[in-house]
Design a protein around this motif. Structure first.
Motif, mmCIF file in Angstrom:
data_model
loop_
_atom_site.group_PDB
_atom_site.id
_atom_site.type_symbol
_atom_site.label_atom_id
_atom_site.label_comp_id
_atom_site.label_asym_id
_atom_site.label_seq_id
_atom_site.Cartn_x
_atom_site.Cartn_y
_atom_site.Cartn_z
ATOM 1 N N ARG A 142 5.455 7.672 10.311
ATOM 2 C CA ARG A 142 6.253 8.825 9.866
ATOM 3 C C ARG A 142 7.055 9.459 11.008
ATOM 4 N N SER A 143 6.527 9.322 12.249
ATOM 5 C CA SER A 143 7.231 9.940 13.387
ATOM 6 C C SER A 143 8.505 9.169 13.752
ATOM 7 N N GLY A 144 8.690 7.998 13.152
ATOM 8 C CA GLY A 144 9.896 7.219 13.447
ATOM 9 C C GLY A 144 9.729 6.290 14.639
ATOM 10 N N LEU A 145 8.504 6.139 15.114
ATOM 11 C CA LEU A 145 8.241 5.329 16.313
ATOM 12 C C LEU A 145 8.786 3.901 16.204
ATOM 13 N N ILE A 146 8.743 3.332 15.026
ATOM 14 C CA ILE A 146 9.237 1.952 14.863
ATOM 15 C C ILE A 146 10.520 1.913 14.016
ATOM 16 N N GLY A 147 11.189 3.058 13.927
ATOM 17 C CA GLY A 147 12.433 3.116 13.150
ATOM 18 C C GLY A 147 12.135 3.170 11.660
ATOM 19 N N ASP A 148 13.035 2.611 10.861
ATOM 20 C CA ASP A 148 12.827 2.609 9.406
ATOM 21 C C ASP A 148 11.902 1.465 9.021
ATOM 22 N N VAL A 149 10.896 1.766 8.213
ATOM 23 C CA VAL A 149 9.968 0.711 7.782
ATOM 24 C C VAL A 149 10.687 -0.226 6.824
ATOM 25 N N LYS A 150 10.547 -1.515 7.097
ATOM 26 C CA LYS A 150 11.188 -2.522 6.244
ATOM 27 C C LYS A 150 10.170 -3.408 5.526
ATOM 28 N N ALA A 151 9.052 -3.683 6.216
ATOM 29 C CA ALA A 151 8.075 -4.613 5.609
ATOM 30 C C ALA A 151 6.665 -4.303 6.079
ATOM 31 N N ILE A 152 5.721 -4.649 5.223
ATOM 32 C CA ILE A 152 4.298 -4.567 5.574
ATOM 33 C C ILE A 152 3.698 -5.936 5.285
ATOM 34 N N ARG A 153 2.904 -6.431 6.213
ATOM 35 C CA ARG A 153 2.267 -7.740 6.039
ATOM 36 C C ARG A 153 0.770 -7.522 6.141
ATOM 37 N N THR A 154 0.063 -7.942 5.126
ATOM 38 C CA THR A 154 -1.379 -7.679 5.094
ATOM 39 C C THR A 154 -2.162 -8.908 4.679
ATOM 40 N N ALA A 155 -3.383 -9.024 5.184
ATOM 41 C CA ALA A 155 -4.302 -10.068 4.715
ATOM 42 C C ALA A 155 -5.716 -9.514 4.688
ATOM 43 N N PHE A 156 -6.451 -9.935 3.711
ATOM 44 C CA PHE A 156 -7.899 -9.691 3.698
ATOM 45 C C PHE A 156 -8.521 -10.916 3.044
ATOM 46 N N THR A 157 -9.152 -11.738 3.865
ATOM 47 C CA THR A 157 -9.742 -12.986 3.364
ATOM 48 C C THR A 157 -11.128 -13.167 3.969
ATOM 49 N N CYS A 184 -5.284 -4.352 0.458
ATOM 50 C CA CYS A 184 -3.898 -4.639 0.860
ATOM 51 C C CYS A 184 -2.934 -3.771 0.054
ATOM 52 N N VAL A 185 -3.214 -3.653 -1.239
ATOM 53 C CA VAL A 185 -2.373 -2.823 -2.106
ATOM 54 C C VAL A 185 -2.483 -1.363 -1.667
ATOM 55 N N ASN A 186 -3.713 -0.940 -1.406
ATOM 56 C CA ASN A 186 -3.933 0.466 -1.066
ATOM 57 C C ASN A 186 -3.260 0.845 0.244
ATOM 58 N N VAL A 187 -3.406 0.000 1.254
ATOM 59 C CA VAL A 187 -2.835 0.368 2.555
ATOM 60 C C VAL A 187 -1.309 0.318 2.485
ATOM 61 N N SER A 188 -0.755 -0.590 1.698
ATOM 62 C CA SER A 188 0.707 -0.673 1.578
ATOM 63 C C SER A 188 1.249 0.605 0.927
ATOM 64 N N ARG A 189 0.610 1.031 -0.167
ATOM 65 C CA ARG A 189 1.059 2.256 -0.856
ATOM 66 C C ARG A 189 0.906 3.472 0.060
ATOM 67 N N THR A 190 -0.185 3.468 0.843
ATOM 68 C CA THR A 190 -0.434 4.605 1.737
ATOM 69 C C THR A 190 0.650 4.678 2.810
ATOM 70 N N ILE A 191 1.004 3.548 3.383
ATOM 71 C CA ILE A 191 1.977 3.570 4.485
ATOM 72 C C ILE A 191 3.378 3.880 3.974
ATOM 73 N N VAL A 192 3.732 3.289 2.858
ATOM 74 C CA VAL A 192 5.076 3.568 2.342
ATOM 75 C C VAL A 192 5.127 5.002 1.767
ATOM 76 N N GLY A 193 4.015 5.456 1.224
ATOM 77 C CA GLY A 193 3.996 6.811 0.642
ATOM 78 C C GLY A 193 4.717 6.858 -0.686
ATOM 79 N N ALA A 194 4.734 5.721 -1.390
ATOM 80 C CA ALA A 194 5.398 5.651 -2.704
ATOM 81 C C ALA A 194 4.740 4.527 -3.496
ATOM 82 N N GLU A 195 5.099 4.445 -4.775
ATOM 83 C CA GLU A 195 4.571 3.369 -5.621
ATOM 84 C C GLU A 195 5.584 2.228 -5.685
#
Ligand SMILES: NC(=O)c1ccc[n+]([C@@H]2O[C@H](COP(=O)([O-])OP(=O)(O)OC[C@H]3O[C@@H](n4cnc5c(N)ncnc54)[C@H](OP(=O)(O)O)[C@@H]3O)[C@@H](O)[C@H]2O)c1
Length: 331
Positions: A142-157, A184-195
């Protein structure tokens, strides 16, 4: 709040209770584990004796009838979460229920309604959200440290070795997406802050019709994409990355970091990786203490059952896509 402690009971002799959550309750500053219930009285007795739990019951009903229990922790197979959470709420017990909260969004909302009608608290036991690192990653993004978020890559296996495991049973709500893809779904929604607005998935199915592996894609507003894979047949891996216009954050051992120090790796092209290190903690302990505080202070838990329902809506859509060969499903 002084000396009052929540008197907990645990419904079942589940592995996750034994390994992580029951010890966390026993170590908590504001709770104590007073009873365990099992479908089998002898199993309950042995479990109670082995784990220093003073009272045991040979049925879940008997635990709910105990007037000296304030809250229950439910680590049952997913297909039983709704029934026992509702019954616990009707018995006046607060409910901390394992993830995923239920089989679908409608069940989550039933559970929320039961909790509300009976004046008790209800929360899904997604423990990784209580690790301070998760909050820190969101703040960094949220602080903009990595600019605009474009993608999230997740794995849980991970690789299941026992064929009789609840995760391989379609009648118990098994499946890789239900068991680990839900993170993976939960962390993606949390980081983007949207559905997500639409999703796609492909899966490998067992003969009994359980997804033993699933790869999914979540399309969020403004073109942000999250892609993930989850599996019950692969070597353990659990991590996520948040990729932005100016850099990305890598989070290793993202969901089960243990109690030692943890890192967030900040990466910018070929520059040396900068690792932000946070002190170790017990995410299960923080979760149970938060829930007990909510009961003692009569405030709502940080994560509602409606939030769990939102996660389940995405999971339901991913299953619809996977069952239709990967078509895009709009939410
Ligand atoms: N947050 C986490 O870190 C985490 C980690 C692992 C699992 N979980 C979640 O916790 C829940 C339990 O997972 P687990 O791996 O601990 O399960 P598990 O070891 O298989 O335990 C499930 C328990 O449910 C009871 N049960 C009632 N009806 C059953 C049935 N028909 N078949 C099998 N067991 C039945 C059994 O206890 P009795 O026989 O004593 O009644 C059994 O010990 C799941 O919802 C899972 O998603 C969360």
């Amino acid at each position: 709040m002084a000396e009052r402690r929540i008197r907990w009971g645990v419904i079942s002799t589940a592995n996750i209770g034994r390994a992580a959550v029951n010890p966390a309750i026993q170590a908590s500053r504001n709770g104590r584990l007073d009873a365990v219930a099992s479908r089998d009285g002898e199993r309950a007795r042995e479990f109670a004796t082995a784990h220093s739990i003073p009272t045991w019951y040979g049925s879940y009903e008997a635990l709910l009838d105990d007037p000296d229990i304030d809250a229950v922790y439910i680590p049952l197979p997913n297909s039983l979460h709704r029934e026992w959470a509702v019954r616990a709420a009707e018995a006046g017990k607060h409910v901390l229920c394992e993830k995923p909260l239920a089989l679908d969004a409608a069940e989550c909302l039933d559970m929320e309604a039961a909790a509300r009608a009976n004046g008790v608290k209800l929360m899904e036991a997604f423990m990784y959200r209580f690790h301070p690192r998760t909050k820190r990653v969101v703040e960094m993004v949220r602080s903009g440290l990595i600019g605009d978020v474009k993608a999230i890559r997740t794995a849980f296996t991970f690789r299941l070795t026992r064929k009789d495991n609840i995760r391989l049973d379609p009648t118990l709500g098994g499946g890789a997406l239900m068991d680990v893809g839900c993170y993976c779904v939960n962390v993606s929604r949390t980081i983007v802050g949207a559905e997500p607005v639409s999703v796609q998935a492909v899966a490998q199915w067992t003969e009994r019709g359980v997804d033993e592996a699933l790869a999914g894609m979540l399309h969020f507003p403004e073109g942000v994409v999250s892609h993930f894979d989850c599996s019950l047949t692969m070597e353990r891996s659990e991590a996520f990355e948040v990729a932005g216009t100016d850099g990305y954050l890598r989070v290793p051992a993202a969901f089960l970091p243990g109690t030692g120090p943890v890192g967030i790796e900040e990466v910018r092209g070929r520059e040396p990786v900068k690792t932000h290190t946070l002190e170790g903690t017990d995410e299960y302990l923080l979760m149970v203490e938060h829930f007990a505080d909510c009961i003692l202070l009569d405030v709502e838990p940080r994560y509602s059952a409606s939030e769990a329902a939102a996660n389940m809506r995405v999971i339901e859509a991913l299953y619809r896509s996977a069952r239709s060969g990967g078509v895009s499903v709009t939410l």
